[in-house]
Enzyme design. Structure first.
Site, short mmCIF file in Angstrom:
data_model
loop_
_atom_site.label_atom_id
_atom_site.label_comp_id
_atom_site.label_asym_id
_atom_site.label_seq_id
_atom_site.Cartn_x
_atom_site.Cartn_y
_atom_site.Cartn_z
CG HIS A 103 -2.95 -4.03 -2.83
ND1 HIS A 103 -3.84 -4.84 -2.24
CD2 HIS A 103 -2.36 -2.92 -2.15
CE1 HIS A 103 -3.79 -4.55 -0.87
NE2 HIS A 103 -3.04 -3.44 -0.70
CB SER A 111 -0.91 0.04 1.20
OG SER A 111 -1.98 -1.09 1.16
CD GLU A 153 -6.69 4.04 3.15
OE1 GLU A 153 -5.87 3.22 3.02
OE2 GLU A 153 -6.73 4.82 4.24
CB SER A 175 -3.55 4.53 1.62
OG SER A 175 -3.55 3.12 1.64
#
Length: 521
Positions: free
Chosen positions: A377, A114, A329, A177
């Protein structure tokens, strides 16, 4: 014996027929239904016109670990939560007109993490596994190689262009992130100064929490991560037995508030709800010492949901006439659920992310706001097996495996769900597999399930969203977004501002109709 077997087989066929009858809609049995559905979709496609104006606002939604099997399973789960069979439904992101694929590898790893991916989709440069905001010239863990290899994020560039900026996450705000939007670190785990190795201290590298406060002035910061902001002699306000993690004695929450007007810090939902966006220019909300809880486990009296945090952030940021950039996120908890082979928790997180996307759509205007949804991902999560229409996402296949035992339709290729003992595995039924903490069985034993390697989707709508097409490097994402907003390095993009500003499309049509009526009178 033969009569008994025939009775069981007949009963099984009746069960399957009843389940099929309950889930299939009558109109779906006729060709006209599917022909009309396709014609409607074709009509929509023929009327998609690219919006070639400059984007005032930019929103990037990131579902950490949200590969296509997760998107599909979340779509079905959302429909089932609404009382439908699920397969025929749509997520909000499904309705975005433009779609692309993103290649997720890191410079030094086929299977990405990440941090390296965040550097790609936020800074526009692919990086090494485990590094943040630096080029691949920085090996993981080597502080001295950071200097001179820093790369800037689209959040930082948006702030330099005069826009307001924010990050919202269900993990700690110092996690990989969100951290790539403001930090430059040779190691993603250097959350606090107590995490820095001797080499990093000697060479002057700063921890990620310190950089959160000192690198870029971020208007709204919402998530977890109190622990890394407080010194070790400071007790956590919610959990009296826990303390901060910093050894330098700094209270970074106090540091963050310095020299700011109308700045608010909150750590619980009551204070969060009471906060007036019109009277707040800066907001720091840290609702847990580390990561926020899973949506299924969230204490609704203490912690806001991802949707609620997104709404509050947009209401504060949208006061800026120059627009805003917002990174949202649900990393964490989609990703963390998959790592634990906890499909139910991971998929409920994905549904909550979609709710936040829908709420953002209600609060913004597609004519001047570019919204992008993607993942960093995938995971080795798969979704399949012999299942009737409407089968629970967390249910079992209607056919037995070769060991004459049931298996779930949601499975993982590896992870902590490995349960094979002496060559056998336990049987499972839907009442077991539907439990919140049920771990899907896996064929390969690992303490943590791994990321996937395949491409992930990019969904886009709004100004210049047609730039998202085909198969792209993940590092393409912030370049396309920066171009759409005419910010560094694309200040000379020559895109005109949206001609209708904040006017909703339906209101615009009404005004045009009135104008035509007046002209013809």
């Amino acid at each position: 014996m033969a009569k008994t077997q025939k009775f069981i087989f007949t009963g099984f066929l009746i069960f399957i027929s009843v389940q099929w009858t309950l889930c299939v809609i009558e109109e779906e049995l006729h060709a006209e239904y599917w022909n009309n559905k396709a014609k409607q979709a074709l009509h929509t496609a023929l009327n998609v016109q690219p919006n070639v104006h400059r984007a005032k606002n930019l929103i990037l939604f990131l579902g950490d670990g949200m590969g296509m099997p997760t998107v599909t399973a979340a779509r079905i789960l959302k429909g089932q939560l609404e009382g439908n069979s699920g397969e025929e439904g749509s997520l909000v992101m499904d309705m975005f007109p433009h779609l692309a694929l993103s290649k997720t590898y890191n410079v030094d790893q086929q299977m990405p993490d990440s941090a390296g991916t965040a550097t790609a989709y936020l800074c526009g440069v692919k990086a090494n596994y485990g590094t943040l905001g630096v080029t691949a010239a920085t090996p993981r863990g080597k502080c001295s190689a950071t200097f001179g290899n820093e790369v800037t994020s689209i959040l930082h560039r948006a702030k330099s262009a005069g826009k307001s900026v924010g990050i919202v996450t269900t993990t700690r705000v110092q996690h990989a992130s969100p951290a790539a939007s403001y930090a430059h670190s040779a190691h993603r785990d250097w959350y606090s100064d107590s995490d820095l190795p001797e080499e990093a201290v000697q060479n002057g590298c700063r921890d990620i929490a310190y950089q959160l406060v000192h690198n870029t002035e971020i208007d709204v910061i919402l998530g977890g991560g109190r622990q890394y902001m407080l010194p070790r002699d400071t007790t956590d306000p919610e959990y009296p037995t826990e303390t901060g993690d910093r050894i330098d004695g700094q209270n970074l929450i106090v540091e963050w508030a310095k020299n700011k007007t109308q700045a608010k810090y909150v750590w619980n939902k009551a204070d969060f709800d009471a906060l007036n966006p019109r009277k707040t220019n800066f907001l720091l909300g840290l609702f847990e010492p580390k990561d926020c809880r899973y949506e299924l486990d969230r204490d609704r009296s203490m912690d806001p949901s991802l949707t609620e945090m997104t709404e509050k952030a947009i209401k504060i940021l949208s006061k800026n006439p120059k627009g805003f950039f917002l990174f949202v996120e649900d990393k964490g908890r989609i990703d963390h659920g998959h790592h634990g082979t906890l499909a139910k928790k991971a998929l409920h997180e994905a549904v909550e992310l979609d709710r936040a996307i829908g709420r953002a759509a209600e609060l913004t205007n597609e004519l001047d706001t570019l919204t992008v949804v993607t993942a960093d991902h995938s995971h080795v999560f798969a979704f399949g097996g012999h299942s009737a229409r409407g089968n629970s996402v967390f249910g079992v296949s209607r056919e037995l495996a070769e060991d004459n035992k049931h298996f779930t339709t949601a499975v993982y290729g590896n992870g902590p769900g490995y349960q094979i003992v002496n060559g056998t595995r336990p049987d499972v039924n839907e009442s077991i597999s539907s439990m919140n903490d049920y771990k899907q069985q896996t064929p390969v034993p690992l303490s943590s399930e791994t990321h996937g390697i395949e491409d992930v989707a990019i969904f886009a709508k709004g100004p210049m969203s047609h730039l998202f097409h085909g198969v792209q490097e993940q590092s393409y994402i912030p370049h396309a977004m920066a171009y759409a907003a005419c910010i560094e390095p694309y200040e000379n993009c020559n895109l005109l501002p949206g001609s209708v500003g904040g006017i909703h499309p339906s209101l615009l049509l009404l005004l045009m109709g009135l104008l035509l009526t007046l002209c013809s009178a």
